[in-house]
Design a protein around this motif. Structure first.
Motif, PDB file in Angstrom:
ATOM      1  N   TYR A 238       0.858  -1.188   0.000  1.00  0.00           N
ATOM      2  CA  TYR A 238       0.000   0.000   0.000  1.00  0.00           C
ATOM      3  C   TYR A 238       0.895   1.239   0.000  1.00  0.00           C
ATOM      4  O   TYR A 238       1.947   1.269   0.644  1.00  0.00           O
ATOM      5  N   GLU A 239       0.459   2.262  -0.727  1.00  0.00           N
ATOM      6  CA  GLU A 239       1.205   3.521  -0.757  1.00  0.00           C
ATOM      7  C   GLU A 239       0.248   4.691  -0.879  1.00  0.00           C
ATOM      8  O   GLU A 239      -0.755   4.623  -1.591  1.00  0.00           O
ATOM      9  N   ASP A 240       0.553   5.774  -0.147  1.00  0.00           N
ATOM     10  CA  ASP A 240      -0.157   7.036  -0.351  1.00  0.00           C
ATOM     11  C   ASP A 240       0.868   8.168  -0.311  1.00  0.00           C
ATOM     12  O   ASP A 240       2.079   7.918  -0.350  1.00  0.00           O
ATOM     13  N   ALA A 241       0.423   9.374  -0.221  1.00  0.00           N
ATOM     14  CA  ALA A 241       1.336  10.521  -0.315  1.00  0.00           C
ATOM     15  C   ALA A 241       2.321  10.601   0.847  1.00  0.00           C
ATOM     16  O   ALA A 241       3.377  11.224   0.732  1.00  0.00           O
ATOM     17  N   SER A 242       1.992   9.958   1.964  1.00  0.00           N
ATOM     18  CA  SER A 242       2.838  10.101   3.150  1.00  0.00           C
ATOM     19  C   SER A 242       3.497   8.804   3.610  1.00  0.00           C
ATOM     20  O   SER A 242       4.298   8.819   4.547  1.00  0.00           O
ATOM     21  N   LEU A 243       3.184   7.672   2.945  1.00  0.00           N
ATOM     22  CA  LEU A 243       3.578   6.397   3.540  1.00  0.00           C
ATOM     23  C   LEU A 243       3.673   5.274   2.506  1.00  0.00           C
ATOM     24  O   LEU A 243       2.918   5.235   1.533  1.00  0.00           O
ATOM     25  N   GLN A 244       4.609   4.342   2.737  1.00  0.00           N
ATOM     26  CA  GLN A 244       4.663   3.066   2.018  1.00  0.00           C
ATOM     27  C   GLN A 244       4.546   1.948   3.054  1.00  0.00           C
ATOM     28  O   GLN A 244       5.155   2.026   4.128  1.00  0.00           O
ATOM     29  N   VAL A 245       3.778   0.919   2.735  1.00  0.00           N
ATOM     30  CA  VAL A 245       3.612  -0.229   3.630  1.00  0.00           C
ATOM     31  C   VAL A 245       3.722  -1.515   2.819  1.00  0.00           C
ATOM     32  O   VAL A 245       3.141  -1.619   1.731  1.00  0.00           O
ATOM     33  N   ILE A 246       4.465  -2.499   3.331  1.00  0.00           N
ATOM     34  CA  ILE A 246       4.582  -3.791   2.665  1.00  0.00           C
ATOM     35  C   ILE A 246       4.384  -4.898   3.691  1.00  0.00           C
ATOM     36  O   ILE A 246       4.686  -4.724   4.880  1.00  0.00           O
ATOM     37  N   LYS A 247       3.874  -6.017   3.219  1.00  0.00           N
ATOM     38  CA  LYS A 247       3.609  -7.176   4.069  1.00  0.00           C
ATOM     39  C   LYS A 247       4.533  -8.314   3.618  1.00  0.00           C
ATOM     40  O   LYS A 247       4.428  -8.784   2.494  1.00  0.00           O
ATOM     41  N   LEU A 248       5.456  -8.729   4.491  1.00  0.00           N
ATOM     42  CA  LEU A 248       6.396  -9.795   4.166  1.00  0.00           C
ATOM     43  C   LEU A 248       6.035 -11.045   4.955  1.00  0.00           C
ATOM     44  O   LEU A 248       6.091 -11.042   6.192  1.00  0.00           O
ATOM     45  N   LEU A 259       5.915  -3.668   7.273  1.00  0.00           N
ATOM     46  CA  LEU A 259       6.904  -2.600   7.320  1.00  0.00           C
ATOM     47  C   LEU A 259       6.256  -1.275   6.909  1.00  0.00           C
ATOM     48  O   LEU A 259       5.717  -1.163   5.807  1.00  0.00           O
ATOM     49  N   PHE A 260       6.305  -0.303   7.800  1.00  0.00           N
ATOM     50  CA  PHE A 260       5.746   1.031   7.542  1.00  0.00           C
ATOM     51  C   PHE A 260       6.905   2.008   7.331  1.00  0.00           C
ATOM     52  O   PHE A 260       7.765   2.143   8.212  1.00  0.00           O
ATOM     53  N   PHE A 269       4.719  10.231  13.022  1.00  0.00           N
ATOM     54  CA  PHE A 269       3.825   9.180  12.529  1.00  0.00           C
ATOM     55  C   PHE A 269       3.367   8.273  13.665  1.00  0.00           C
ATOM     56  O   PHE A 269       2.175   8.003  13.829  1.00  0.00           O
ATOM     57  N   LEU A 270       4.309   7.819  14.494  1.00  0.00           N
ATOM     58  CA  LEU A 270       3.972   6.866  15.557  1.00  0.00           C
ATOM     59  C   LEU A 270       3.169   7.498  16.678  1.00  0.00           C
ATOM     60  O   LEU A 270       2.320   6.843  17.284  1.00  0.00           O
ATOM     61  N   SER A 271       3.421   8.757  16.959  1.00  0.00           N
ATOM     62  CA  SER A 271       2.684   9.407  18.046  1.00  0.00           C
ATOM     63  C   SER A 271       1.197   9.528  17.736  1.00  0.00           C
ATOM     64  O   SER A 271       0.362   9.642  18.635  1.00  0.00           O
ATOM     65  N   ALA A 272       0.848   9.472  16.434  1.00  0.00           N
ATOM     66  CA  ALA A 272      -0.558   9.570  16.032  1.00  0.00           C
ATOM     67  C   ALA A 272      -1.134   8.231  15.579  1.00  0.00           C
ATOM     68  O   ALA A 272      -2.322   8.124  15.289  1.00  0.00           O
ATOM     69  N   PHE A 273      -0.296   7.198  15.528  1.00  0.00           N
ATOM     70  CA  PHE A 273      -0.724   5.891  15.023  1.00  0.00           C
ATOM     71  C   PHE A 273      -1.473   5.136  16.123  1.00  0.00           C
ATOM     72  O   PHE A 273      -1.027   5.076  17.264  1.00  0.00           O
TER      73      PHE A 273
END
Length: 400
Positions: A238-248, A259-260, A269-273
């Motif tokens: 998954y990808e958007d303007a602020s982030l890439q995420v992959i599932k391994l 992986l974020f 990012f983490l303080s709001a996640f």
């Protein structure tokens, strides 16, 4: 006679159907509460993570939400009154009865057992009590039944007790974490421990020949060169303007590493996640071709969670605590220690976590401070305490 037999057969059949539906409903209820418990543990984990993000500029961060939650769930079996209410709110388990909570934990332990030859998951629980502790039998029975907890009575004043506890921790974590207890305070009476060990081989291993020294940008924007692994394939991504995420995936794909990679500041990012966003990202993956370059890494992390748990609402458990359902003595939580380990390389991932909750006496009678001034003739002995063999002894009448 035939009609009577038919009627009896129909009655028996009806009872069997009712029983089957009842069992199905019971099973569905257990599964439902197990799902609720997993959601509660995950949410609790994200709330703890949010409190810990201040550690990130100084060191890496690694926690096991399930280990912390399960250890505190064992403690929760001994809580009552306002202490129980505060723990339930902090852990997100207010909607569970004690039976539902324990049954869900037992079900979770069963579900996490891996039948995949490429994945090892070991979860173990234990309760260590000073030899004078008089546990409530219901508390012990519940922790043995639902958490498969080992219960051990020790002399906490004997240094060998620390070695024995740490030896158990090392055995449960494949020697990745070898020490959770440094020393035992005289006021401490009970230690509840959860240990988690995970080892998983990638479904698609990284080719070692493709690992190269490449630059990695730190939080302060300086760069270092480290070994980076690379592979190409098809992934859930998954990808958007602020982030890439992959599932391994590991092994057959039951367990995965997500992986974020934020394009801006990781701490922000983490303080709001939170758990809500976690579920949203899981629903947005698409299967597509691509490549992943990932650093090899290995580190340990340790944290005393007292301040975190107090900030999340558990202060009473550390002060005016009510653990009347645990033992006859008045006790409170003195410390919650959490240690973790992880190594990620071309073959896969090995990780371990240990959470230990220390229970101390609620009423501490501290001896008055003493003063000893050795200003007159004295005698001394140098002795090996393990064998009681005296190596030296002497008398000093004139130190000069």
């Amino acid at each position: 006679m035939g009609d009577k037999m038919k009627a009896l057969a129909l009655t028996i059949l009806s009872l069997l159907i009712i029983c089957a539906f009842s069992q199905a409903d019971s099973g569905a209820e257990t599964i439902n509460f197990t799902k609720k418990l997993i959601a509660a543990n995950n949410d609790f984990g994200f709330r703890v993570l949010s409190q810990l993000t201040k550690d990130l500029p100084k060191q890496n961060l690694l926690i096991s939400p399930m280990s912390i939650a399960m250890c505190l769930n064992m403690v929760y079996n001994g809580a009552d009154g306002e202490t129980k209410s505060a723990m339930a709110k902090t852990l997100g388990i207010e909607d569970f009865s004690l039976e539902q909570l324990n049954s869900a934990n037992a079900e979770l332990l069963t579900k996490l057992k891996s039948s995949d030859s490429k994945i090892v998951v070991n979860i173990a629980n234990s309760i260590w009590g000073h030899k004078t502790v008089k546990f409530k039998q219901t508390f012990i029975n519940q922790n043995k039944k639902y958490y498969s907890a080992e219960v051990v009575s020790l002399d906490f004043y004997n240094p060998k007790s620390v070695l024995k506890i740490n030896k158990w921790v090392a055995a449960q974590t494949n020697n990745k974490i070898t020490k959770i207890v440094e020393a035992l305070d005289p006021s401490q009476l009970i230690i509840l421990i959860n240990a988690v060990y995970f080892k998983g081989s990638w479904s698609l291993a990284f080719d070692k020949s493709k690992t190269k020294e490449l630059p990695f940008t730190l939080i302060d924007n300086t760069q270092i060169k480290i070994p980076m692994m690379t592979q190409t394939g098809s992934y859930f991504y998954y990808e958007d303007a602020s982030l890439q995420v992959i599932k391994l995936p590991y092994g057959k794909g039951k367990m995965n590493m997500y992986l974020f990679l934020p394009k801006d500041n990781l701490v922000d990012f983490l303080s709001a996640f939170d758990s809500k966003q976690w579920l949203e990202y899981q629903s947005q993956f698409q299967y597509q071709k691509g490549s992943i370059t990932l650093p090899r890494f290995k580190f340990e992390y340790g944290k005393t969670l007292n301040d975190i748990l107090i900030a999340l609402g558990m202060q009473i458990a550390f002060t005016e605590a009510d653990f009347i359902n645990m033992c006859d003595q008045l006790v409170f939580i003195s410390d919650v220690l959490h240690k973790t380990y992880i190594e990620v390389n071309e073959q896969g991932t090995e990780a371990a976590a240990v959470t230990a909750t220390f229970m101390a006496t609620a009423v501490l009678e501290e001896p008055k401070p003493f003063t000893m001034v050795v200003d007159r003739p004295f005698f001394f002995v140098i002795c090996d305490d393990e064998t009681n063999a005296i190596l030296f002894m002497g008398a000093v009448t004139n130190p000069s």
